[in-house]
Design a protein around this motif. Structure first.
Motif, PDB file in Angstrom:
ATOM      1  N   SER A   2       9.907   3.187   2.865  1.00  0.00           N
ATOM      2  CA  SER A   2       9.187   1.931   2.741  1.00  0.00           C
ATOM      3  C   SER A   2      10.017   0.921   1.965  1.00  0.00           C
ATOM      4  N   ARG A   3       9.638  -0.345   2.127  1.00  0.00           N
ATOM      5  CA  ARG A   3      10.340  -1.392   1.392  1.00  0.00           C
ATOM      6  C   ARG A   3      10.171  -1.232  -0.108  1.00  0.00           C
ATOM      7  N   THR A   4       8.996  -0.774  -0.535  1.00  0.00           N
ATOM      8  CA  THR A   4       8.766  -0.564  -1.964  1.00  0.00           C
ATOM      9  C   THR A   4       9.714   0.482  -2.521  1.00  0.00           C
ATOM     10  N   ARG A   5       9.869   1.599  -1.792  1.00  0.00           N
ATOM     11  CA  ARG A   5      10.766   2.651  -2.257  1.00  0.00           C
ATOM     12  C   ARG A   5      12.219   2.186  -2.250  1.00  0.00           C
ATOM     13  N   LEU A   6      12.604   1.431  -1.238  1.00  0.00           N
ATOM     14  CA  LEU A   6      13.979   0.926  -1.174  1.00  0.00           C
ATOM     15  C   LEU A   6      14.276  -0.045  -2.315  1.00  0.00           C
ATOM     16  N   ALA A   7      13.333  -0.954  -2.587  1.00  0.00           N
ATOM     17  CA  ALA A   7      13.545  -1.917  -3.672  1.00  0.00           C
ATOM     18  C   ALA A   7      13.614  -1.214  -5.023  1.00  0.00           C
ATOM     19  N   ARG A 368       4.191   8.514  -0.296  1.00  0.00           N
ATOM     20  CA  ARG A 368       4.150   7.054  -0.354  1.00  0.00           C
ATOM     21  C   ARG A 368       4.289   6.630  -1.808  1.00  0.00           C
TER      22      ARG A 368
END
Length: 771
Positions: A2-7, A368
């Protein structure tokens, strides 16, 4: 991903790279592994603390010598911190003596006689006045003195309770006020001397440079300078440095640990008779005695992983990793903490690897990644960077111990929280069992607080802070009460259960207030608890749609802000007549006229000014990572209450704004998750499911309230927005107990709540798809 994990992963990688850069750029550091003193029988040698490996800031001197029979002894000159000799649980201190009947001592104009001294009390006489002190309460002519202004609660408690429940408090000589356990002496400052109870009896001691004349069967002599006998296996404490003793013939070998000075090379001039054995501080050092505990931890982790593989044949790989890796993390953290406590910590590089493993596992393990964890993990990395940077460039080994402790407790807390989520039952526990668990949690918290009152001080007990665990228990208990209060119908259970639900949080809250008043010479815990209480009242008002109550609480908050502003405008003259913590307000309003008590505020402001917007180096502190922190080390409690001042001085105001935004994101994510739990409870059709959802909601809201209080008070202290008070900043400060007992369980509860919400949403989606 997810974008959250990548950021979050990208930000974590950048911060970990900065940590490695600080480790690689740290200057070479040498320290004495052994100090050898060679003396003939009957000889003596005068040395300062620095000759024994102590930091240069320790300016005391002592005299080491041997009697004619070869026995070694040590004595101080009475100008520095008193020497102490520890032999197991027993401790002897220079400049002190166990009181015995018939002794007399003179301190300034006061002359006293010891009439009786036993295990329970000591009787003193000064002219026609008779004193009796039992280790907790001082009586003058048979009656307790009036309470001191700053210890009214403790004095009142000691008067009404049995001796076994009384707070142990020393008898203090000096000052201008006879009250409580104080005996005033004209011309001497407060704490010029004192009497305290220990295992040997009642110990009389004087502060450095205070002449105390003692007369006993050996004659009259000043108490300072009396020698202490040394033997093998004992520990000599000189200033802030601990030295393990190993006498052997004409050579006394001392092994320093704790606060040990660091040097850029081994070219130090030493007096005749003193020799050092040098060792280099290495980033990857591992003490030899750590091998066996680490092997035991590895074996335990492998056993847990194999057990999980056998019990979960459907998903063996994930089950084994979910049990084995948290066990390995928790065990490694426990070993690192043990090494740090024994004075032989592992190298900072090894601690950094363990911390990276904990952060990476928390980032990758959840299916998640919740925004709460996405904000918390970089905050943890920022705190590790600040503590590592502070310790690597410091002039002695003591500063790096904060980093060692944080990495150890981070791994221990992360592993324990993950294991708790793994072993949780598939179906929710009955309400009665959860209530029993909450009561057990309350009992442990109450016992820990009582231990701190009885055996500790405002810094905690046994190097831990039970107050942090009590905050967690209070948040959980209050959440349970509010979850029941917001139910549509009456809660199940009899009258005694309903009374216990309400009484347990109230009892814990009152005991926390008591500890704050007795143990802490500050009102910041009271402000923190008031802020938490107001936030929980607001949460209940919003949940039950009581707009009037919510509006009233908002008005109270605005009134508090206005009061602080009015106090700032009134100036020091407007509150000089107050007698409750008046010095705190006076220092806050005019620190320049109170240079001693206002030292933290003045030095912190100077450090912040040096940092500017982009750090003192003009590159957000990147070019000086791992180097000498310089002026910031002079700020008292810079690793705890004033950690933000060091961060601002090192990295600048622009980086501080980024840290503030990350903290705001963490709080917003906590509240968002709490709101999701509330909505899940409102849509639930079962009372138990709805109650559990509300319980999670109010627990997360309470945790957010405490975290917000720590952020607010810490920023307010460092930036002089509020009166001077001390609270560590969550994630940034070197608060090991706060991290282990509060932050890690809060993050674990957030992860478990998120997982439960996902499971419930998945179940609803599956049921809606069925024909």
């Amino acid at each position: 991903m997810s974008r959250t994990r990548l950021a979050a992963g990208a930000l974590l990688a950048a911060l970990c790279a900065l940590q490695m850069l600080a480790l690689l750029r740290a200057p070479a550091a040498w320290l004495p592994a052994q100090v050898a003193l060679t003396l003939a029988p009957g000889a003596a040698l005068d040395v300062d603390h620095a000759m024994l490996g102590a930091p240069a800031a320790d300016t005391g001197r002592l005299r080491l010598g041997r009697n004619r029979n070869g026995t070694w002894w040590a004595a101080d000159d009475g100008t520095g911190a008193p020497l102490r000799v520890q032999d197991g649980n027993r401790q002897r201190r220079s400049g002190s003596v166990v009181l015995k009947p018939g002794q007399q001592f003179q301190l300034g104009v006061l002359r006293m006689r010891v009439d009786a001294a036993g295990g329970d009390a000591v009787d003193l006489a000064a002219g026609a006045i008779r004193w009796r002190y039992d280790g907790a309460l001082l009586r003058r002519d048979g009656k307790p003195q009036k309470a001191c202004p700053d210890a009214r609660f403790a004095d009142a408690w000691n008067r009404i309770v049995p001796r076994a429940l009384a707070f142990g408090r020393p008898l203090v000589f000096g000052g201008n006020l006879d009250c409580g356990n104080r005996i005033a002496i004209a011309g001497l400052p407060l704490h010029a001397a004192g009497i305290a109870r220990n295992d040997d009896g009642f110990l009389l001691g004087a502060a450095p440079a205070v002449p105390l004349l003692l007369e006993d069967d050996r004659g009259a002599a000043l108490l300072a300078g009396r020698p202490l006998r040394l033997a093998a296996g004992q520990t000599l404490v000189a200033g802030r440095t601990r030295l393990l003793l190993a006498p052997g013939g004409d050579v006394l070998r001392l092994h320093p640990n704790g606060h040990v000075a660091l040097y850029a090379d081994t070219q130090k001039r030493l007096p005749a008779g003193v020799a050092w054995t040098w060792t280099r501080r290495g980033p990857w050092d591992l003490p030899p005695h750590a091998a066996l505990p680490l092997l035991a931890v590895l074996g335990l982790a492998l056993t847990g992983a194999l057990t999980a593989l056998v019990l979960n044949p459907a998903n063996r790989l994930r089950a084994g990793a979910a049990v084995g890796f948290p066990l390995l993390l928790a065990g490694s953290g426990a070993v690192l903490f043990w090494l740090q406590r024994t004075g032989t910590p592992a190298g900072p590089g090894l601690g950094l690897l363990v911390a990276w493993a904990a952060l990476a596992f928390a980032l990758l393990a959840p299916r998640r990644l919740e925004p709460v964890l996405a904000a918390a993990l970089p905050l943890l990395a920022v705190g590790l960077l600040a503590q590592l940077d502070l310790g690597l460039g410091a002039p002695d080994t003591a500063w790096l111990r904060h980093f060692h402790k944080t990495t150890a407790l981070l791994a221990l807390g992360a592993g324990a929280a993950t294991l708790a989520s793994v072993v949780r039952p598939a179906r929710p526990l009955p309400q009665a069992r959860i209530e029993l668990a909450l009561l057990l949690l309350t009992g442990v918290a109450l016992l820990a607080l009582l231990l701190q009152v009885a055996y500790g001080d405002e810094t905690g007990v046994f190097d831990l802070q039970p107050v942090e665990f009590a905050k967690l228990a209070l948040a959980a208990l209050a959440a349970h009460c509010l979850a029941l209060a917001c139910a549509d119908g009456p809660a199940p259970g009899g009258a005694w259960r309903r009374a216990l639900r309400v009484g347990a949080p109230a009892l814990l809250f009152m005991l926390l207030l008591g500890v704050a008043l007795v143990q802490v010479d500050d009102y910041s815990p009271l402000v923190l608890l008031a802020l938490w209480g107001g936030t929980m009242m607001l949460a209940q008002a919003l949940a039950t749609r009581r707009r009037g109550t919510a509006l009233a609480l908002a008005c109270v908050a605005l009134a508090a802000v206005a009061t602080v502003a009015l106090l700032r405008g009134a100036g020091a003259d407007g509150i000089a007549r107050w007698d409750f913590y008046a010095d705190r307000f006076l220092v806050w309003l005019d620190p320049g006229t109170h240079p001693h008590t206002g030292q933290q505020l003045l030095l912190g402001a100077r450090a912040i000014a040096q940092g500017g917007w982009v750090g003192a180096d003009g590159a957000f502190g990147v070019t000086v990572l791992g180097r000498d922190p310089g002026f910031a080390l002079r700020i008292p409690a810079v690793q705890d209450d004033f950690a933000a001042s060091f961060y601002l001085a090192r990295h600048g105001l622009a980086a501080a704004v980024g840290l503030w935004l990350l903290q705001a994101l963490f709080l917003a994510a906590l509240l968002r998750l709490a709101l999701r739990c509330w909505l899940a409870g409102a849509n639930a059709r079962d009372f138990r499911v709805a109650w559990l959802a509300r319980l999670r909601c109010f627990f997360l809201a309470g945790g957010a309230a405490f975290a917000f209080g720590h952020f607010l008070l810490s920023w307010g202290t460092n930036l002089a927005i509020f009166p001077v008070m001390g609270q560590p900043m969550s994630f940034l400060s070197a608060g090991g107990s706060h991290l282990l007992f509060f932050i890690c369980p809060l993050l674990g509860a957030a992860a478990a709540s998120s997982q439960t919400l996902e499971e419930n949403e998945s179940c609803r989606s599956t049921s809606n798809m069925k024909p």
